[in-house]
Scaffold this active site. Structure first.
Site, PDB file in Angstrom:
ATOM      1  CG  ASP A   9      35.227  53.662  34.370  1.00 26.94           C
ATOM      2  OD1 ASP A   9      35.204  52.784  35.356  1.00 26.94           O
ATOM      3  OD2 ASP A   9      34.696  53.309  33.190  1.00 26.94           O
ATOM      4  CG  ASP A  11      37.005  47.596  32.708  1.00 23.13           C
ATOM      5  OD1 ASP A  11      38.012  47.284  31.839  1.00 23.13           O
ATOM      6  OD2 ASP A  11      36.930  47.384  33.894  1.00 23.13           O
TER       7      ASP A  11
HETATM    8  C1  XBP Z   1      34.120  47.457  35.449  1.00 20.55           C
HETATM    9  C2  XBP Z   1      33.520  46.283  35.266  1.00 20.55           C
HETATM   10  C3  XBP Z   1      33.885  45.483  34.012  1.00 20.55           C
HETATM   11  C4  XBP Z   1      34.851  44.321  33.815  1.00 20.55           C
HETATM   12  C5  XBP Z   1      34.745  43.367  34.886  1.00 20.55           C
HETATM   13  O1  XBP Z   1      32.814  48.402  35.526  1.00 20.55           O
HETATM   14  O2  XBP Z   1      32.791  45.646  35.889  1.00 20.55           O
HETATM   15  O3  XBP Z   1      33.695  46.500  33.027  1.00 20.55           O
HETATM   16  O4  XBP Z   1      33.903  43.604  32.830  1.00 20.55           O
HETATM   17  O5  XBP Z   1      36.266  43.407  35.294  1.00 20.55           O
HETATM   18  P1  XBP Z   1      33.354  49.907  35.798  1.00 20.55           P
HETATM   19  P2  XBP Z   1      36.808  42.482  36.360  1.00 20.55           P
HETATM   20  O6  XBP Z   1      33.799  50.296  34.441  1.00 20.55           O
HETATM   21  O7  XBP Z   1      32.004  50.832  35.928  1.00 20.55           O
HETATM   22  O8  XBP Z   1      34.188  50.398  36.942  1.00 20.55           O
HETATM   23  O9  XBP Z   1      36.412  40.889  35.757  1.00 20.55           O
HETATM   24  O10 XBP Z   1      38.181  42.614  36.607  1.00 20.55           O
HETATM   25  O11 XBP Z   1      35.764  42.522  37.591  1.00 20.55           O
HETATM   26 MG    MG Z   2      33.188  51.742  32.922  1.00 18.81          MG
END
Ligand code: XBP
Ligand code: MG
Length: 256
Positions: A9, A11
């Site tokens: 993953d 973020d």
């Molecule tokens: C990623 C996300 C977020 C970001 C959004 O989820 O939804 O962390 O805030 O990014 P994960 P965008 O790590 O579960 O994949 O604004 O580019 O959508």
């Molecule tokens: Mg994440």
């Protein structure tokens, strides 16, 4: 089945990006004159909705259901999110956002061991490329055999779609891969695709439910800076290395 690939993953897992995302949302809201501001408590609650545009639309429905239902709401949310994305990428390019402990080391060790690397994220491919380029250099983009990002699939995490997509790109069964995630949404998504999953928590996710994870860790750790085990099977050494990933994969095969 032997371990052949690791799917990361982005973020909260590769880097603690959420405060930069939050700052970018707030800057975009201010530019658009909306009078919205997401503090950490509110953002922590909104993070249960993966994907920035869906998060904006959810918040809008919560604070002004009538306006959120208007025909003009969707295009405005799209433009707002586009602006947020541009601000976020500028922050990543200039803000010196580091990778989390152990990430660069594990990527390097996995490559040396012949494991393939991949990415499964809800954020956009542009954000992934910007983060990887800023932290590891543009050449590192080629380290990843597959990058599954954002709107390439219909349903966002916790649906398994993004992991199914990446497994198809890798042409590997789930049993030959492990996922590394930071959130309950990510864990549910990876598990629903049949993947063994290791969690590295962060301040926004540490109180979530990680039932079913192979291990729940503070981070991936470094030999000089051990990780802490919060649940599941602890790494044999002070940090997560390829030998431990193989052990977890074997453990996962045993319980499938
Ligand atoms: C990623 C996300 C977020 C970001 C959004 O989820 O939804 O962390 O805030 O990014 P994960 P965008 O790590 O579960 O994949 O604004 O580019 O959508
Ligand atoms: Mg994440």
């Amino acid at each position: 089945m032997t371990l052949e690939a690791i799917i990361f993953d982005v973020d909260g897992t590769l880097a603690e990006t959420e405060e930069a995302h939050r700052a970018a949302f707030n800057a975009a809201f201010a530019e658009f004159g909306l009078g919205w501001h997401w503090d950490q408590d509110l953002y922590g609650r909104l993070l249960t909705t993966a994907g920035g545009r869906a998060r904006i639309e959810r918040y809008w429905r919560e604070v002004d259901p009538a306006a959120a239902a208007a025909a003009s709401a969707r295009p405005l949310a799209v433009r707002l999110h586009e602006r947020k994305t541009a601000i976020f990428q500028e922050l990543v390019r200039t803000g010196g956002l580091p990778l989390r402990p152990g990430v660069a080391r594990l990527l390097r060790e996995a490559r040396e061991a012949g494991l393939r690397l991949a990415i499964a994220t809800t954020t956009s491919e542009g954000n992934v490329e910007t983060l990887i380029t800023a932290t590891l250099g543009a050449a590192a983009l080629r380290w990843f055999a597959a990058i599954g990002a954002g709107d390439v699939v219909r349903d966002r995490k916790p649906a398994p779609d993004i992991y199914h997509h990446v497994l198809r790109q890798l042409n590997l069964p789930a049993g030959a891969c492990l996922a590394i995630e930071d959130s309950e949404n990510g864990l549910r998504s990876a598990r629903a695709a049949g993947l063994g999953t290791v969690i590295t928590v962060n301040p926004y996710t540490r109180r979530e439910d990680f039932e079913g994870a192979l291990a729940v860790l503070s981070d991936l750790g470094e030999p000089t800076r051990p990780c802490r085990t919060l649940g599941g099977t602890a790494p044999a050494g002070d940090c997560v290395d390829v030998a431990m990933l193989r052990e977890w994969a074997a453990l996962n095969a045993g319980r499938r």
